[in-house]
Scaffold this active site. Structure first.
Site, PDB file in Angstrom:
ATOM      1  N   ARG A 194       7.710  -4.643  -5.936  1.00  0.00           N
ATOM      2  CA  ARG A 194       7.216  -5.107  -4.629  1.00  0.00           C
ATOM      3  C   ARG A 194       7.348  -6.629  -4.511  1.00  0.00           C
ATOM      4  NH1 ARG A 194       4.574  -3.187  -0.094  1.00  0.00           N
ATOM      5  NH2 ARG A 194       4.532  -1.071  -0.875  1.00  0.00           N
ATOM      6  N   GLU A 215      -3.456  -4.016   3.258  1.00  0.00           N
ATOM      7  CA  GLU A 215      -3.014  -5.129   2.423  1.00  0.00           C
ATOM      8  C   GLU A 215      -2.487  -6.360   3.169  1.00  0.00           C
ATOM      9  OE1 GLU A 215      -1.244  -3.345  -1.534  1.00  0.00           O
ATOM     10  OE2 GLU A 215      -0.804  -2.102   0.202  1.00  0.00           O
TER      11      GLU A 215
HETATM   12  N1  LUZ Z   1       0.940   1.416  -5.610  1.00  0.00           N
HETATM   13  C1  LUZ Z   1       2.098   1.962  -5.994  1.00  0.00           C
HETATM   14  C2  LUZ Z   1       0.884   0.492  -4.633  1.00  0.00           C
HETATM   15  O1  LUZ Z   1       2.104   2.776  -6.900  1.00  0.00           O
HETATM   16  N2  LUZ Z   1       3.231   1.612  -5.363  1.00  0.00           N
HETATM   17  C3  LUZ Z   1       3.270   0.705  -4.365  1.00  0.00           C
HETATM   18  O2  LUZ Z   1       4.320   0.415  -3.823  1.00  0.00           O
HETATM   19  C4  LUZ Z   1       2.047   0.104  -3.985  1.00  0.00           C
HETATM   20  N3  LUZ Z   1       2.019  -0.831  -3.044  1.00  0.00           N
HETATM   21  C5  LUZ Z   1       0.868  -1.390  -2.732  1.00  0.00           C
HETATM   22  C6  LUZ Z   1      -0.287  -1.008  -3.367  1.00  0.00           C
HETATM   23  N4  LUZ Z   1      -0.285  -0.074  -4.307  1.00  0.00           N
HETATM   24 MO1  MOS Z   2      -3.520  -0.735  -3.910  1.00  0.00          MO
HETATM   25  S1  MOS Z   2      -3.155  -2.567  -4.564  1.00  0.00           S
HETATM   26  O1  MOS Z   2      -4.523   0.205  -4.703  1.00  0.00           O
HETATM   27  O2  MOS Z   2      -2.961  -0.395  -2.451  1.00  0.00           O
END
Ligand code: LUZ
Ligand code: MOS
Length: 772
Positions: free
Chosen positions: A328, A726
């Site tokens: 990400r 987010e």
């Molecule tokens: N969790 C995950 C996440 O496993 N993959 C993601 O792309 C993600 N993005 C944001 C927050 N949690």
């Molecule tokens: Mo998440 S960082 O649990 O979307």
């Protein structure tokens, strides 16, 4: 604190008053919650014979375990069992993607606070006393604590990952300006109100039930089954609600759940495991600290030509979600800007810290901070004002992002332009104040945000819902979404009410339970309401289809257009005498199924891991925050005067919830870049809430003004709403740059590191220097 926002008119289901129930009872759950009557895990009645678990943890960041002697601990009154790795009946492994995390280590402890054994006792006090009496014979080894340590010995979690587009090398020679530097961003502690905890209730035979504090019930089910040597059908996970999570319970809850399950399995007792605040802060992973080396190339007009970054991430002792987080980061490397030539590399370092983990933003904040810092340096070098550089390079509709996906809307520019309108004169106001020679100086910044919505791991983008309509007309909805204070249950209830055309007080959203929603993805990636809401919409839609088919026959109105509006069946738009309750009763008597399970898979996404190209995201959420601050240059103290946010929320299904998410995310982001400054000292966390300062009510900007961007794209999340969890976190980054901007130009440092604490700011105003 004042907040202002333009709130769209009430949606239909919010204004329906339901006959036979109190007119304001739109959601009983909210009333219980607001009056302190909602239940959390440890509020449940205590089961008979329940025992408490106290982990025995490593005091060394890295050590060989030579032996464990529990003789003395077993003599403590009330102790039921002392357990080690040898008591695990199944596989001693809780790593999901990479199997590199034992539940209890057999011969090597890898971070301070890593559980090496467990005490089970009849009281909390006995468990604590006995845990202190367990003698573990450690041989301390050299720890790897920092990114620098890891780089020296090449301690990596996986081979570096990379996204490349265009041609950085050859373009760089054509760049008029090239800037390089290193940017450091800190860890961040989640500080969820409710610390990690779980209750385990042993059932009949092999059955085991966990009331678990997790965002990922299905992952906990998978891992409990694995470590206990059971199959998943024997393991049920139930989650009523969490007292906050922020990513800290996406994967990091599994360890505690599995330990408690082990304790229950070995003793046959109900078990409670509950970390104290101090234990939680010391023992659990946090937002990954990054150290990033960047190189930005610009042409003579200030257009960005090339962007090259090596991101080094302190991953801690196990891979956890580190590689997904890094992915990400790479996808958000260019922030809200278009850059044609990009080469970004992610290096996940393995160190002897608790495994760092998901935290709101999931690697994107780290990337965007580097981009914004580089822009400030470029401004100094070129003499082009920061905002002009930003505006010139903002993403436009149809720009191709480095991973090959087109940015399909014009929301970055539209939000920027509207934010400029709303704050016009900010530059003049600032220089007027600063021209007075007062020690109170003003500064401002623009922070554009663009965040991709979907799990970067494509297979996780699926959800399911199970809907029952009862014969009294009430509705129970089960999905995979976990309520953690973000309001997902309210949104799901609204979706069900809208899909059926009934009042929201008919709807109950049930606990999240693996028996009712199987193989679910974590409630994460801002996608909980989108995906589970869509599954709910589909399930309710199918039941409604059956009901209207029945109603068509019943009313002899086949071939006409039937609907349910305001709890009444309409034919060609005209209300009939057939109301919801009667409809349900008649349909039941005619043996129409009033239950439905539905599955939703986010359409249109795909990604090729080999080429790092594809369409990983369903859509993007964009917005712009303008932050205005005042710095007291005698004392180094500061205040955020205002934050003006223009946010792309799609057609929000609940503007009040979305506004709460924007305010909360903003504050959490401000905390990350301005105050949350407690790290590890030789692997020992200096973290306790006595010294780890997070934003409180006094840190709130005096004014937060939130405006939603009018929605043009009608093809995003559920009912054209957009995810909101987010993206707003990154609006907070603007405060860092507004503070720097408030300093007299001769004292403004080259941006190097966050957070910019009061102490550092004081150092800058008194002596000049760098913001380290
Ligand atoms: N969790 C995950 C996440 O496993 N993959 C993601 O792309 C993600 N993005 C944001 C927050 N949690
Ligand atoms: Mo998440 S960082 O649990 O979307």
């Amino acid at each position: 604190m004042r907040t202002m926002s333009r709130t769209p008119a009430k949606t239909p289901e919010q204004s329906i008053a339901v006959v036979g129930s109190s007119p304001t009872s739109s959601d009983e759950a909210i009333r219980l919650h607001a009056t302190g009557h909602s239940r959390f895990i440890c509020d449940e009645p205590t089961p008979d014979r329940m025992c408490y678990v106290e982990p025995v943890v490593s005091p060394h960041a890295h050590a060989r375990i030579r032996g464990i002697d529990a003789t003395e601990a077993r003599r403590v009154k009330g102790v039921v069992a002392v357990l080690t790795a040898h008591d695990i009946p199944g596989e001693n492994q809780i790593g999901v993607k990479i199997k590199d995390e034992p539940l209890l280590p057999e011969d090597e402890a890898c971070y301070i606070g890593q559980p090496t054994g467990l005490v089970v006792a009849a009281t909390r006090a006995a468990a604590k006393r006995a845990a202190a009496a367990v003698r573990v014979d450690y041989e301390p080894l050299e720890p790897i604590l920092t990114i620098a340590d890891a780089r020296r010995v090449d301690s990596l979690i996986t081979a570096p990952i990379q996204v490349v587009c265009g041609d950085v090398e050859s373009t760089l020679t054509r760049a008029r300006h090239v800037l390089e530097g290193e940017i450091v961003t800190p860890l961040q502690e989640h500080v969820y109100f409710e610390t990690q905890r779980v209750r385990v209730i042993p059932g009949e035979g092999r059955e085991i039930l966990l009331q678990a504090g997790t965002q990922s019930p299905s992952e906990v089910q998978q891992l409990v089954a694995r470590v206990l040597g059971l199959s998943r059908k024997d393991v049920s996970i139930d989650v009523r609600r969490l007292g906050g999570a922020f990513g800290g319970k996406e994967s990091a809850a599994s360890l505690w759940c599995c330990l408690a399950a082990l304790a229950s399995r070995c003793t046959g007792r109900p078990i409670e495991l509950c970390l104290s605040r101090e234990q939680d802060m010391a023992w659990t992973g946090k937002r990954h600290p990054y150290s990033s080396d960047f190189r930005l190339g610009l042409d003579e007009d200030g257009k960005f030509l090339t962007w090259e970054v090596e991101y080094y991430q302190n991953g801690g002792s196990a891979s956890d979600l580190s590689t997904a987080i890094m992915e990400r980061t790479l996808f958000h490397a260019t922030g809200s800007y278009f850059i044609p030539n990009v080469k970004v590399t992610g290096i996940c370092c393995r160190t002897n810290l608790p495994p760092n983990t998901a935290f709101r933003g999931f690697g994107a904040p780290q990337a965007m901070f580097v981009m914004e810092a580089a822009i400030r340096r470029a401004s100094r070098r070129t003499g082009i004002p920061v905002e002009e550089l930003q505006r010139k390079n903002l993403l436009k509709k149809d720009d191709i992002l480095p991973y090959g996906m087109a940015f399909s809307e014009n929301t970055v520019r539209r939000s920027w332009m509207r934010a400029e309108e709303l704050t016009s004169g900010i530059s003049l106001r600032t220089s007027c104040q600063n021209g007075t020679g007062s020690h109170l100086r003003k500064g401002f910044s623009f922070m554009p945000v663009c965040f991709g919505i979907s799990f970067t791991n494509t297979s996780l983008n699926q959800a399911s819902a199970l809907v029952h309509v009862y014969t009294d007309g009430s509705v129970g909805v089960s999905t995979g979404a976990v309520e953690m204070g973000q309001g997902v249950n309210t949104k799901i209830a609204q979706v069900a009410a809208r899909a059926f055309g009934v009042g929201i007080s008919r709807i109950k959203v049930e606990s999240t339970n693996t028996t009712r929603a199987a193989n679910t993805s974590p409630t994460a990636a801002s996608s909980g309401a989108d995906m589970n809401g869509n599954a709910t919409r589909i399930a309710c839609g199918e039941i409604k289809r059956r009901l209207l088919c029945f109603a068509g026959n019943h009313l002899r109105a086949t071939g006409k257009t039937l609907e349910i509006e305001a709890e009444t069946v309409t034919v060609n738009g005209k209300p009939t005498g057939l109301k919801w309750l009667e409809l349900i009763n008649l349909a039941y008597l005619s043996r129409v199924s009033l239950s439905c399970q539905a599955h939703y898979a986010t359409p249109g996404i795909h990604f090729d891991k080999e080429t790092e190209r594809g369409v990983p995201f369903a859509y993007h959420v964009a917005g712009t925050a303008v932050t205005e601050v005042t710095v007291d240059t005698l004392r180094g103290t500061w205040k955020v005067d205002s934050v003006t946010v223009v946010h792309d929320g799609g057609e929000s299904i609940n503007p009040l919830i979305d506004r709460g998410q924007i305010e909360g995310g903003l504050l959490q982001g401000i905390g990350w870049v301005t105050m949350e400054d407690v790290g590890y000292d030789q692997g020992v966390p200096r973290s306790s809430l006595a010294v780890y300062k997070i934003p409180d009510i006094h840190s709130m900007p005096s004014v937060i003004s939130i405006e939603f961007l009018p929605c043009l794209n009608s093809n995003a999340g559920v009912y054209n709403s957009k995810a909101v969890g987010e993206p707003p976190f990154m609006y907070g980054i603007g405060t860092y740059f507004a503070l720097i901007n408030a300093l007299p130009p001769e004292l403004r440092p080259e941006v190097h590191a966050a957070p910019l604490t009061c102490e550092r700011l004081f150092g800058l105003v008194r002596r000049g220097g760098t913001a380290e």
